[in-house]
Design a protein around this motif. Sequence first.
Motif, short mmCIF file in Angstrom:
data_model
loop_
_atom_site.label_atom_id
_atom_site.label_comp_id
_atom_site.label_asym_id
_atom_site.label_seq_id
_atom_site.Cartn_x
_atom_site.Cartn_y
_atom_site.Cartn_z
N ALA A 1 60.24 53.91 48.08
CA ALA A 1 58.97 54.08 48.80
C ALA A 1 58.87 53.09 49.95
N LEU A 2 59.35 51.87 49.74
CA LEU A 2 59.29 50.87 50.81
C LEU A 2 60.21 51.27 51.96
N ALA A 3 61.40 51.77 51.63
CA ALA A 3 62.33 52.19 52.69
C ALA A 3 61.70 53.31 53.52
N ARG A 4 61.10 54.28 52.84
CA ARG A 4 60.45 55.38 53.58
C ARG A 4 59.30 54.86 54.43
N ALA B 1 67.36 53.45 59.77
CA ALA B 1 65.90 53.61 59.65
C ALA B 1 65.47 54.91 60.33
N ALA B 2 66.05 55.20 61.48
CA ALA B 2 65.67 56.42 62.22
C ALA B 2 66.06 57.67 61.41
N ARG B 3 67.20 57.63 60.75
CA ARG B 3 67.62 58.81 59.96
C ARG B 3 66.71 59.01 58.75
N ILE B 4 66.33 57.90 58.13
CA ILE B 4 65.43 58.02 56.96
C ILE B 4 64.07 58.52 57.42
N ASP B 5 63.64 58.07 58.58
CA ASP B 5 62.37 58.54 59.12
C ASP B 5 62.43 60.05 59.35
N GLY B 6 63.59 60.53 59.82
CA GLY B 6 63.75 61.98 60.07
C GLY B 6 63.86 62.78 58.78
N ASP B 7 64.46 62.18 57.76
CA ASP B 7 64.65 62.89 56.48
C ASP B 7 64.45 61.90 55.33
N PRO B 8 63.19 61.77 54.84
CA PRO B 8 62.88 60.74 53.82
C PRO B 8 63.71 60.89 52.54
N CYS C 1 64.60 45.65 53.14
CA CYS C 1 64.01 45.31 54.45
C CYS C 1 65.10 44.82 55.39
N LEU C 2 65.95 43.92 54.89
CA LEU C 2 66.99 43.36 55.75
C LEU C 2 67.93 44.45 56.25
N ALA C 3 68.34 45.34 55.35
CA ALA C 3 69.28 46.40 55.75
C ALA C 3 68.65 47.33 56.78
N LEU C 4 67.36 47.60 56.66
CA LEU C 4 66.71 48.49 57.64
C LEU C 4 66.56 47.79 58.99
N VAL C 5 66.18 46.51 58.94
CA VAL C 5 65.99 45.78 60.20
C VAL C 5 67.34 45.65 60.92
N GLU C 6 68.40 45.46 60.14
CA GLU C 6 69.72 45.29 60.76
C GLU C 6 70.36 46.62 61.16
N ARG D 1 68.33 47.94 68.77
CA ARG D 1 69.72 48.26 69.07
C ARG D 1 69.94 49.76 69.10
N PRO D 2 70.87 50.28 69.91
CA PRO D 2 71.14 51.72 69.93
C PRO D 2 71.74 52.17 68.61
N PRO D 3 71.63 53.47 68.27
CA PRO D 3 72.22 53.96 67.03
C PRO D 3 73.70 53.63 66.96
N ARG D 4 74.15 53.31 65.75
CA ARG D 4 75.57 52.99 65.59
C ARG D 4 76.26 54.09 64.82
N ALA D 5 77.57 53.91 64.61
CA ALA D 5 78.36 54.93 63.92
C ALA D 5 77.82 55.12 62.50
N ARG D 6 78.24 56.20 61.84
CA ARG D 6 77.73 56.55 60.52
C ARG D 6 77.89 55.39 59.54
N THR D 7 79.04 54.77 59.55
CA THR D 7 79.24 53.62 58.67
C THR D 7 78.87 52.36 59.42
N GLU D 8 77.83 51.69 58.93
CA GLU D 8 77.37 50.49 59.63
C GLU D 8 77.72 49.27 58.80
#
Length: 419
Positions: free
Chosen positions: A363-366, A264-271, A254-259, A408-415
């Motif tokens: 499943a929670l991340a998705r 999160a947007a990429r996982i939403d696009g490709d679970p 949860c923390l990693a997705l919120v931060e 926050r706006p999308p950040r670089a590949r490595t966050e």
Amino acid sequence: MAPPVLAGTALDPVRRWLLTTDQRGLADVYDELRAAGPLVPTAWGSLLVTGRRDCARVLTDRTWLTIGARWRDRNCPGWRRSPSTVALCRSALQTDPPLHAHKRHLLTRVVAPRLLPHLDTVVARQVDAHLRALDDRLRREGTVDVVEAVCRPLPTAVLTELLDLPPVDLDWLRTAAHDYSRTAELVRTPTLVRRADAAAVALTDRLGALIDRRRRESPLPRWCEPAPQDALDVLLTLFGAGVVTTSALLGSVCLALVENPATAARIDGDPRLADRFVDEVLRWDPPARVVTRVAAAPAELAGTVLPAGRVVHVLLGAAHRDPEAFDDPHAFDPWRPSERTLAFGAGAHYCVGAAVGRAQAVALARGLARRLRGLRLAAPPRRRTGPNFADLDHLPVTAGLAAARTARPPRARTERHGT
Ligand code: HEM
């Protein structure tokens, strides 16, 4: 060769390691420990193992035993007066060959055939139910502690349904499982021990009664087939080993997705990316950060011959930040190759429930990425103290349109994240 000895202030990183729970602080502490050497002496006579290769070696080499009943009889007078320690030492986690094979067999008979065929269905249903409830509460209350709403209750609900246990108070079971598992902590205050002991006694009573009742019915579930004491050991071990660890992983997810809203947007696009993301969360902050072993005979480790009886603490967290094993180890890179994780241990004691814990995290991340975009931290998260478990006490979040707009706006590949 004698073990390396630290001079003067060099013991400070050990003290800092014991006291630090937040990720930014831990990254520095792991670097300091590594700089002090592959084996860092502690004030209580043991060694911290800091490198990934040495950690894997201890876990897989049969010379290294658990600190079970035999070791405690010699080194911890009076330990049998602690019911939680006695229960832990009856479990697979702290038994060694030849008894360990028997304990492990009992567990795998339950976990492999009984739990796994229904795993995905049960996990999907439970995750969905918990996220719906979270969604409702966010709408009603604005801010909700996601640890209390999802990360703590979910593992107990999943395990209870998978095992097909008779009805039991889930809140009580989860609290007791958390309290009991704290008996494995390296730093044990009298309060912690009292609570762990009380939880072990209560779990023994209630689960024992449940076993007696279930044994009068037919057909018997797998966990109830062995003799009552073995069935009790199986349940205590599964709840003791599987609840706090999975809660910790879910909190970190949860923390990693919120931060990292871009993740999160990429996982939403490709679970399918959720699997990799979870692997990185497991590397970044392994839920169980420390495993302790003792040398049964003189053993070579990191170029040093250690005497029989030497105790070592395998630092899974430090192993996962080893630059020899991972490029740019302090970067949170959800898409990095992940095959080198030791989060579920290795060798004879490799986690029996790894698939169960992982399935819930994926499943929670998705689910979070799909349904709760715009989730953001309402206040800084609070971590539990103690070096063993990476679990959060408190992770308050808010959601909604305003949150979505201010994400926050999308950040670089490595966050990076690191609260
Ligand atoms: C994300 C969640 C989990 C993590 C990170 C985790 C981690 C670990 C680790 C590191 C070990 C090795 C301990 C050692 O070598 O001394 C272990 C063992 C074990 N785990 Fe897990 N675990 C998780 C979830 C679960 C679940 C859900 C269950 C039960 C359903 C479970 C049951 C066990 C058992 C029974 C052992 C002892 C195996 C043995 O000693 O032979 N774990 N786990």
